[in-house]
Design a protein around this motif. Structure first.
Motif, PDB file in Angstrom:
ATOM      1  N   VAL A 181      -4.713 -22.797 -20.076  1.00 17.25           N
ATOM      2  CA  VAL A 181      -4.803 -23.587 -21.305  1.00 17.25           C
ATOM      3  C   VAL A 181      -4.411 -22.709 -22.489  1.00 17.25           C
ATOM      4  O   VAL A 181      -5.023 -21.663 -22.733  1.00 17.25           O
ATOM      5  N   THR A 182      -3.412 -23.146 -23.240  1.00 13.88           N
ATOM      6  CA  THR A 182      -2.938 -22.391 -24.399  1.00 13.88           C
ATOM      7  C   THR A 182      -3.243 -23.075 -25.721  1.00 13.88           C
ATOM      8  O   THR A 182      -3.058 -22.481 -26.777  1.00 13.88           O
ATOM      9  N   GLY A 183      -3.709 -24.312 -25.676  1.00 14.34           N
ATOM     10  CA  GLY A 183      -4.047 -25.025 -26.901  1.00 14.34           C
ATOM     11  C   GLY A 183      -5.149 -26.031 -26.634  1.00 14.34           C
ATOM     12  O   GLY A 183      -5.304 -26.530 -25.512  1.00 14.34           O
ATOM     13  N   ILE A 184      -5.935 -26.329 -27.661  1.00 13.58           N
ATOM     14  CA  ILE A 184      -7.042 -27.269 -27.524  1.00 13.58           C
ATOM     15  C   ILE A 184      -7.156 -28.119 -28.783  1.00 13.58           C
ATOM     16  O   ILE A 184      -6.749 -27.710 -29.869  1.00 13.58           O
ATOM     17  N   THR A 185      -7.710 -29.298 -28.600  1.00 12.86           N
ATOM     18  CA  THR A 185      -8.036 -30.169 -29.723  1.00 12.86           C
ATOM     19  C   THR A 185      -9.537 -30.362 -29.742  1.00 12.86           C
ATOM     20  O   THR A 185     -10.126 -30.833 -28.754  1.00 12.86           O
ATOM     21  N   ASP A 186     -10.174 -29.967 -30.845  1.00 14.11           N
ATOM     22  CA  ASP A 186     -11.620 -30.143 -30.976  1.00 14.11           C
ATOM     23  C   ASP A 186     -11.896 -31.524 -31.545  1.00 14.11           C
ATOM     24  O   ASP A 186     -11.379 -31.892 -32.604  1.00 14.11           O
ATOM     25  N   ALA A 187     -12.717 -32.292 -30.840  1.00 11.68           N
ATOM     26  CA  ALA A 187     -12.995 -33.679 -31.214  1.00 11.68           C
ATOM     27  C   ALA A 187     -14.358 -33.849 -31.856  1.00 11.68           C
ATOM     28  O   ALA A 187     -14.900 -34.953 -31.876  1.00 11.68           O
ATOM     29  N   LEU A 200     -10.965 -16.730 -30.064  1.00 16.30           N
ATOM     30  CA  LEU A 200     -10.439 -17.859 -29.319  1.00 16.30           C
ATOM     31  C   LEU A 200      -8.922 -17.768 -29.403  1.00 16.30           C
ATOM     32  O   LEU A 200      -8.341 -17.986 -30.474  1.00 16.30           O
ATOM     33  N   ARG A 201      -8.271 -17.427 -28.297  1.00 18.56           N
ATOM     34  CA  ARG A 201      -6.844 -17.184 -28.334  1.00 18.56           C
ATOM     35  C   ARG A 201      -6.024 -18.473 -28.414  1.00 18.56           C
ATOM     36  O   ARG A 201      -4.886 -18.471 -28.874  1.00 18.56           O
ATOM     37  N   GLN A 202      -6.577 -19.560 -27.929  1.00 17.49           N
ATOM     38  CA  GLN A 202      -5.845 -20.825 -27.914  1.00 17.49           C
ATOM     39  C   GLN A 202      -5.578 -21.329 -29.337  1.00 17.49           C
ATOM     40  O   GLN A 202      -6.410 -21.132 -30.242  1.00 17.49           O
ATOM     41  N   SER A 203      -4.428 -21.975 -29.533  1.00 17.40           N
ATOM     42  CA  SER A 203      -4.206 -22.672 -30.790  1.00 17.40           C
ATOM     43  C   SER A 203      -5.200 -23.826 -30.875  1.00 17.40           C
ATOM     44  O   SER A 203      -5.536 -24.454 -29.868  1.00 17.40           O
ATOM     45  N   LEU A 204      -5.674 -24.099 -32.072  1.00 18.38           N
ATOM     46  CA  LEU A 204      -6.747 -25.082 -32.258  1.00 18.38           C
ATOM     47  C   LEU A 204      -6.300 -26.181 -33.207  1.00 18.38           C
ATOM     48  O   LEU A 204      -5.866 -25.916 -34.333  1.00 18.38           O
ATOM     49  N   TRP A 205      -6.409 -27.412 -32.744  1.00 18.26           N
ATOM     50  CA  TRP A 205      -6.153 -28.597 -33.550  1.00 18.26           C
ATOM     51  C   TRP A 205      -7.466 -29.344 -33.666  1.00 18.26           C
ATOM     52  O   TRP A 205      -8.221 -29.432 -32.699  1.00 18.26           O
ATOM     53  N   VAL A 206      -7.803 -29.860 -34.841  1.00 16.55           N
ATOM     54  CA  VAL A 206      -9.080 -30.548 -35.013  1.00 16.55           C
ATOM     55  C   VAL A 206      -8.843 -31.996 -35.436  1.00 16.55           C
ATOM     56  O   VAL A 206      -7.893 -32.300 -36.163  1.00 16.55           O
ATOM     57  N   LEU A 207      -9.717 -32.885 -34.978  1.00 17.08           N
ATOM     58  CA  LEU A 207      -9.634 -34.303 -35.334  1.00 17.08           C
ATOM     59  C   LEU A 207     -10.385 -34.630 -36.620  1.00 17.08           C
ATOM     60  O   LEU A 207     -10.083 -35.618 -37.275  1.00 17.08           O
ATOM     61  N   ALA A 208     -11.386 -33.833 -36.981  1.00 16.63           N
ATOM     62  CA  ALA A 208     -12.087 -34.055 -38.240  1.00 16.63           C
ATOM     63  C   ALA A 208     -11.086 -33.844 -39.379  1.00 16.63           C
ATOM     64  O   ALA A 208     -10.220 -32.964 -39.291  1.00 16.63           O
ATOM     65  N   PRO A 209     -11.166 -34.643 -40.462  1.00 16.11           N
ATOM     66  CA  PRO A 209     -12.204 -35.609 -40.827  1.00 16.11           C
ATOM     67  C   PRO A 209     -11.927 -37.033 -40.368  1.00 16.11           C
ATOM     68  O   PRO A 209     -12.537 -37.969 -40.869  1.00 16.11           O
ATOM     69  N   GLY A 210     -11.022 -37.197 -39.394  1.00 13.41           N
ATOM     70  CA  GLY A 210     -10.702 -38.542 -38.947  1.00 13.41           C
ATOM     71  C   GLY A 210     -11.430 -38.977 -37.697  1.00 13.41           C
ATOM     72  O   GLY A 210     -11.181 -40.064 -37.177  1.00 13.41           O
ATOM     73  N   LYS A 211     -12.356 -38.136 -37.187  1.00 14.16           N
ATOM     74  CA  LYS A 211     -13.086 -38.488 -35.961  1.00 14.16           C
ATOM     75  C   LYS A 211     -14.317 -39.319 -36.309  1.00 14.16           C
ATOM     76  O   LYS A 211     -15.063 -38.986 -37.220  1.00 14.16           O
ATOM     77  N   ARG A 212     -14.541 -40.369 -35.544  1.00 15.89           N
ATOM     78  CA  ARG A 212     -15.692 -41.247 -35.780  1.00 15.89           C
ATOM     79  C   ARG A 212     -16.277 -41.667 -34.438  1.00 15.89           C
ATOM     80  O   ARG A 212     -15.569 -42.165 -33.567  1.00 15.89           O
ATOM     81  N   ILE A 213     -17.573 -41.445 -34.257  1.00 15.56           N
ATOM     82  CA  ILE A 213     -18.289 -41.903 -33.066  1.00 15.56           C
ATOM     83  C   ILE A 213     -18.872 -43.274 -33.353  1.00 15.56           C
ATOM     84  O   ILE A 213     -19.575 -43.463 -34.359  1.00 15.56           O
ATOM     85  N   LEU A 214     -18.591 -44.236 -32.490  1.00 12.77           N
ATOM     86  CA  LEU A 214     -19.127 -45.584 -32.645  1.00 12.77           C
ATOM     87  C   LEU A 214     -20.361 -45.749 -31.768  1.00 12.77           C
ATOM     88  O   LEU A 214     -20.448 -45.179 -30.671  1.00 12.77           O
ATOM     89  N   HIS A 215     -21.304 -46.538 -32.256  1.00 14.46           N
ATOM     90  CA  HIS A 215     -22.538 -46.810 -31.528  1.00 14.46           C
ATOM     91  C   HIS A 215     -22.727 -48.317 -31.430  1.00 14.46           C
ATOM     92  O   HIS A 215     -22.550 -49.038 -32.423  1.00 14.46           O
ATOM     93  N   ASP A 216     -23.121 -48.788 -30.268  1.00 13.35           N
ATOM     94  CA  ASP A 216     -23.259 -50.241 -30.061  1.00 13.35           C
ATOM     95  C   ASP A 216     -24.257 -50.881 -31.011  1.00 13.35           C
ATOM     96  O   ASP A 216     -24.104 -52.052 -31.381  1.00 13.35           O
ATOM     97  N   ASP A 217     -25.298 -50.147 -31.400  1.00 17.35           N
ATOM     98  CA  ASP A 217     -26.329 -50.738 -32.255  1.00 17.35           C
ATOM     99  C   ASP A 217     -25.987 -50.630 -33.737  1.00 17.35           C
ATOM    100  O   ASP A 217     -26.803 -50.985 -34.586  1.00 17.35           O
ATOM    101  N   ALA A 218     -24.786 -50.146 -34.070  1.00 15.18           N
ATOM    102  CA  ALA A 218     -24.402 -50.016 -35.481  1.00 15.18           C
ATOM    103  C   ALA A 218     -22.917 -50.312 -35.653  1.00 15.18           C
ATOM    104  O   ALA A 218     -22.221 -49.618 -36.390  1.00 15.18           O
ATOM    105  N   LEU A 219     -22.446 -51.357 -34.979  1.00  6.89           N
ATOM    106  CA  LEU A 219     -21.038 -51.729 -35.081  1.00  6.89           C
ATOM    107  C   LEU A 219     -20.852 -52.679 -36.252  1.00  6.89           C
ATOM    108  O   LEU A 219     -21.308 -53.829 -36.212  1.00  6.89           O
TER     109      LEU A 219
END
Length: 426
Positions: A181-187, A200-219
């Protein structure tokens, strides 16, 4: 460096000269004075693997935690013995991860108080979305009056009270290098690097600030639509965590109402009902999914999920047939971090007991490997070994046919990042 006698996945034999990028490829390239030469001896050279969804901080923390999943503890009594004999961390907590109800039933503060009453305990559900905390732990968090000790991972009101220990990511990065593995995306939502140390030798891509966890009780469709539109207005793509059918339905409608960004993603898509397939394809978002959970948790799905819905779980082949862009990942540490095991799961769809779950979702070994070689921002667009490409490479000891037949991490002979060997098996 110069890699000699390499074989590309299509069978082409080539030498490869690399600096930070691949600068030359030809059937035979004479070495330069002082140049590092790696003899691939006919082994396959592929683009370095990219894990398109994992969690660096959680992986580093999990390495310092006790595992209490169904494969680790047999019942409530066993769980209690594990907790009381575990020495607290430097911050005074016993931290456990990987829990599922199949291990010892539902957890709450009263159950944990009976098992381990004196030391602060917090146990993370293997989904990553919940923590179970005993009374001693709740008191430390200033939540002594909490009704059940079941806390949401996404709620900063309690997590902010934790004293964050220093987390060393070096060992996790070295493990990933051994997998090629030479690259990773942190979610991780709202990711920051506070408290992270090491290399951490791998290149790092991040999803924040666009990452959102959805929950069934708060849709809330209107709220989610507004949140997506706000991100898109700032040219920020979104990545929506969808592990239930309800979450997927709301996410797809919110994306339709808010309008699309070319880099939008659906994370997991653990359940895709037949009726959602066309909407998912029309929406244009890339699905980043984890068929490794079939191999890791499939027997529990066979028990917990109605048989008529088994074909909706962790789809891959049917998504691609429908025109959905798909990439693979491990979701480490919530899934095992070995991408080769995830590839095998996508090919064979076998549960731990050997049953086949979702035979129609199988893909070819070549497709499974390719879905781990995508570009960070466009995970479904595979990278190639070509002049001008970044010299992020995975060198295998096996020729292409054996590589695809085995899909095993033991074949990784060396890993190259930006032209530098960061892992060599011997």
């Amino acid at each position: 460096m110069l890699i000699t006698r390499a074989t590309l996945l299509d069978g082409t034999r080539t030498d490869i000269r690399a600096d930070r990028r691949i600068v030359a490829m030809a059937a035979e390239i004479p070495p330069l004075p002082g140049e590092l030469v790696h003899d691939a001896a006919g082994g396959t050279v592929i683009p370095g693997l990219h894990d398109h969804h994992l969690h660096v901080r959680a992986a580093a923390a999990a390495a310092a935690s006790v595992r209490v999943g169904p494969e680790d503890v047999a019942d409530a009594g066993h769980l209690g013995r594990v907790l009381v004999t575990r020495a607290p961390d430097r911050d005074g907590w016993v931290r456990a991860v990987g829990y599922h109800e199949a291990a010892a039933g539902p957890l709450d503060r009263s159950v944990l108080d009976a098992l381990c009453p004196t030391v602060p305990v917090r146990i993370q559900h293997r989904s990553g979305v919940q923590w179970f905390v005993n009374s001693a732990g709740l008191a430390r968090l200033g939540l002594a009056g909490h009704p059940d000790g079941v806390l949401s991972s996404a709620d900063p009101r309690w997590s902010a009270a934790l004293q964050r220990a220093q987390l060393d990511v070096t060992a996790f990065g070295e493990l990933l290098s051994s997998f090629g593995v030479t690259g990773i995306t942190d979610a991780t939502p709202d990711l920051d690097d506070a408290g992270l140390v090491g290399e951490l030798r791998q290149s790092l891509w991040v999803l924040a600030p666009g990452k959102r966890i959805l929950h069934d009780d708060a849709l809330d469709l209107d709220e989610l639509t507004g949140w997506i539109a706000e991100r898109h207005a700032g040219d920020i793509p979104v990545a929506l965590h969808c592990v239930t059918a309800a979450q997927l339905v709301v996410a797809l409608e919110a994306l339709r109402c808010a309008g699309r960004h070319r880099f939008d993603r659906i994370e997991h898509a653990a359940v895709v009902p037949d009726g959602s397939m066309a909407l998912l394809a029309a929406g244009g978002a890339t699905v980043v999914t984890q068929p490794n959970f079939v191999a890791e948790r499939g027997d529990e799905y066979l028990t917990d999920v109605p048989e008529a819905e088994h074909h909706e779980l962790w789809r891959v082949a049917s998504l691609r047939r429908a025109g959905v862009a798909v990439a693979l990942s491990t979701d480490a540490p919530f899934g095992r971090p070995d991408p080769w095991a995830a590839m095998r799961a996508a090919v064979y769809r076998r549960t731990p007991s050997g049953a086949v779950l979702g035979a129609a979702e199988r893909i070819s070994p070549a497709d499974a490997l390719t879905l781990f070689t995508g570009e960070p921002q466009r995970p479904a667009v595979p990278r190639t070994v070509t002049v001008g490409a970044a010299a992020d490479l995975c060198l295998l000891s096996t020729p292409p046919d054996e590589t695809l037949a085995e899909l095993d991490a033991g074949m990784v002979a060396a890993t190259v990042i930006a032209g530098e060997v960061v892992y060599r098996r011997d």
